[in-house]
Design a protein around this motif. Structure first.
Motif, PDB file in Angstrom:
ATOM      1  N   UNK A  23      -0.772  -8.531   4.000  1.00 17.05           N
ATOM      2  CA  UNK A  23       0.201  -7.744   4.765  1.00 17.05           C
ATOM      3  C   UNK A  23       1.079  -6.864   3.874  1.00 17.05           C
ATOM      4  N   UNK A  24       1.674  -7.441   2.837  1.00 17.70           N
ATOM      5  CA  UNK A  24       2.545  -6.653   1.955  1.00 17.70           C
ATOM      6  C   UNK A  24       1.733  -5.624   1.169  1.00 17.70           C
ATOM      7  N   UNK A  25       0.575  -6.047   0.689  1.00 15.80           N
ATOM      8  CA  UNK A  25      -0.276  -5.114  -0.033  1.00 15.80           C
ATOM      9  C   UNK A  25      -0.796  -4.023   0.899  1.00 15.80           C
ATOM     10  N   UNK A  26      -1.143  -4.393   2.104  1.00 13.07           N
ATOM     11  CA  UNK A  26      -1.653  -3.424   3.066  1.00 13.07           C
ATOM     12  C   UNK A  26      -0.602  -2.369   3.378  1.00 13.07           C
ATOM     13  N   UNK A  27       0.619  -2.812   3.621  1.00 12.30           N
ATOM     14  CA  UNK A  27       1.677  -1.855   3.930  1.00 12.30           C
ATOM     15  C   UNK A  27       1.985  -0.964   2.728  1.00 12.30           C
ATOM     16  N   UNK A  28       1.982  -1.546   1.537  1.00 11.55           N
ATOM     17  CA  UNK A  28       2.252  -0.760   0.334  1.00 11.55           C
ATOM     18  C   UNK A  28       1.159   0.273   0.097  1.00 11.55           C
ATOM     19  N   UNK A  29      -0.095  -0.131   0.247  1.00  8.35           N
ATOM     20  CA  UNK A  29      -1.194   0.805   0.028  1.00  8.35           C
ATOM     21  C   UNK A  29      -1.187   1.901   1.093  1.00  8.35           C
ATOM     22  N   UNK A  30      -0.923   1.539   2.347  1.00 10.28           N
ATOM     23  CA  UNK A  30      -0.858   2.560   3.400  1.00 10.28           C
ATOM     24  C   UNK A  30       0.255   3.559   3.120  1.00 10.28           C
ATOM     25  N   UNK A  31       1.408   3.059   2.683  1.00 10.37           N
ATOM     26  CA  UNK A  31       2.520   3.954   2.371  1.00 10.37           C
ATOM     27  C   UNK A  31       2.221   4.813   1.146  1.00 10.37           C
ATOM     28  N   UNK A  32       1.524   4.243   0.148  1.00  8.82           N
ATOM     29  CA  UNK A  32       1.146   5.029  -1.032  1.00  8.82           C
ATOM     30  C   UNK A  32       0.197   6.153  -0.643  1.00  8.82           C
ATOM     31  N   UNK A  33      -0.774   5.850   0.206  1.00 11.42           N
ATOM     32  CA  UNK A  33      -1.716   6.881   0.644  1.00 11.42           C
ATOM     33  C   UNK A  33      -0.981   7.979   1.403  1.00 11.42           C
ATOM     34  N   UNK A  34      -0.094   7.598   2.320  1.00 10.53           N
ATOM     35  CA  UNK A  34       0.675   8.595   3.072  1.00 10.53           C
ATOM     36  C   UNK A  34       1.538   9.456   2.150  1.00 10.53           C
ATOM     37  N   UNK A  35       2.257   8.810   1.232  1.00  6.32           N
ATOM     38  CA  UNK A  35       3.182   9.522   0.357  1.00  6.32           C
ATOM     39  C   UNK A  35       2.433  10.490  -0.565  1.00  6.32           C
ATOM     40  N   UNK A 120       3.368  -4.381  -8.667  1.00  6.83           N
ATOM     41  CA  UNK A 120       4.708  -3.972  -9.105  1.00  6.83           C
ATOM     42  C   UNK A 120       5.431  -3.202  -8.009  1.00  6.83           C
ATOM     43  N   UNK A 121       4.700  -2.381  -7.233  1.00  5.86           N
ATOM     44  CA  UNK A 121       5.351  -1.646  -6.145  1.00  5.86           C
ATOM     45  C   UNK A 121       5.753  -2.562  -4.999  1.00  5.86           C
ATOM     46  N   UNK A 122       4.997  -3.622  -4.742  1.00  5.05           N
ATOM     47  CA  UNK A 122       5.390  -4.588  -3.715  1.00  5.05           C
ATOM     48  C   UNK A 122       6.713  -5.231  -4.088  1.00  5.05           C
ATOM     49  N   UNK A 123       6.844  -5.646  -5.341  1.00 12.09           N
ATOM     50  CA  UNK A 123       8.098  -6.277  -5.762  1.00 12.09           C
ATOM     51  C   UNK A 123       9.242  -5.277  -5.830  1.00 12.09           C
ATOM     52  N   UNK A 124       8.969  -4.030  -6.265  1.00 17.36           N
ATOM     53  CA  UNK A 124      10.029  -3.024  -6.306  1.00 17.36           C
ATOM     54  C   UNK A 124      10.491  -2.636  -4.902  1.00 17.36           C
ATOM     55  N   UNK A 125       9.560  -2.543  -3.968  1.00 19.58           N
ATOM     56  CA  UNK A 125       9.931  -2.193  -2.589  1.00 19.58           C
ATOM     57  C   UNK A 125      10.720  -3.311  -1.937  1.00 19.58           C
ATOM     58  N   UNK A 126      10.470  -4.548  -2.340  1.00 22.99           N
ATOM     59  CA  UNK A 126      11.254  -5.663  -1.813  1.00 22.99           C
ATOM     60  C   UNK A 126      12.702  -5.556  -2.275  1.00 22.99           C
ATOM     61  N   UNK A 127      12.926  -4.889  -3.421  1.00 19.46           N
ATOM     62  CA  UNK A 127      14.277  -4.693  -3.940  1.00 19.46           C
ATOM     63  C   UNK A 127      14.869  -3.344  -3.567  1.00 19.46           C
ATOM     64  N   UNK A 128      14.185  -2.589  -2.711  1.00 23.23           N
ATOM     65  CA  UNK A 128      14.748  -1.345  -2.200  1.00 23.23           C
ATOM     66  C   UNK A 128      14.310  -0.074  -2.898  1.00 23.23           C
ATOM     67  N   UNK A 129      13.390  -0.137  -3.845  1.00 20.11           N
ATOM     68  CA  UNK A 129      12.917   1.071  -4.528  1.00 20.11           C
ATOM     69  C   UNK A 129      11.816   1.733  -3.704  1.00 20.11           C
ATOM     70  N   UNK A 130      11.562   2.998  -3.987  1.00 24.91           N
ATOM     71  CA  UNK A 130      10.519   3.727  -3.266  1.00 24.91           C
ATOM     72  C   UNK A 130       9.542   4.332  -4.271  1.00 24.91           C
ATOM     73  N   UNK A 131       8.563   5.051  -3.735  1.00 25.09           N
ATOM     74  CA  UNK A 131       7.564   5.684  -4.597  1.00 25.09           C
ATOM     75  C   UNK A 131       8.160   6.832  -5.394  1.00 25.09           C
ATOM     76  N   UNK A 132       9.303   7.314  -4.972  1.00 23.69           N
ATOM     77  CA  UNK A 132       9.958   8.406  -5.704  1.00 23.69           C
ATOM     78  C   UNK A 132      10.325   7.982  -7.119  1.00 23.69           C
TER      79      UNK A 132
END
Length: 154
Positions: A23-35, A120-132
């Protein structure tokens, strides 16, 4: 297939859902593809441009992750993009040098001693960071126009 815009690529969301599992990886990958699809399709406005702030290996891992979803398709042909083509588009848009062997760089990033890009992006997004946080925006330098070449070549 909707080809009304001037986009280079489009997303097949059904293929994206099939390709990811956790679930977390799926959401992160979907958001990475969109971004990053938005970044690839973004026209140049002349006000600045994005640059990749991570290593070349991480950029190749990103292109490999996007490739593995099989959801990015060429707008002209409708075929899924290859990993090399995705890497070329990302390197061109993010003003980064394309490595000679992108598959090897992606493999080295996934099998190295550091965390993978998605983890690393899953853990960073849990702390409020984004792909930016992986990009920084550079401004184009405007040089003054030469009025005369007198003294330039002396």
């Amino acid at each position: 297939m909707n080809n009304t815009s001037k986009n280079l690529v489009f997303i097949d969301h059904e293929a994206l859902k099939r390709a990811t599992c956790a679930e977390a990886h799926q959401q992160t990958i979907m958001d990475m593809v969109d971004y990053f699809t938005t970044i690839i399709n973004e026209p140049d406005r002349g006000t600045g441009f994005p640059q990749w702030s991570e290593s070349t290996r991480k950029l190749m891992e990103l292109s490999w992750r996007i490739y593995r979803t099989r959801c990015l398709h060429d707008a002209a042909t409708g075929r899924a993009l290859t990993m090399r083509r995705i890497a070329e588009l990302l390197c061109k848009k993010l003003h980064h040098a394309m490595p000679a062997h992108p598959y090897q760089a992606a493999w080295a990033s996934r099998h190295g001693k550091y965390a993978t890009l998605v983890n690393s992006m899953v853990s960073l997004r849990a702390n409020g960071c984004s792909f930016c946080s992986m990009l920084y925006w550079a401004r184009q330098i405007q040089f003054p126009r030469f009025e005369s070449y007198r003294g330039v070549f002396d």
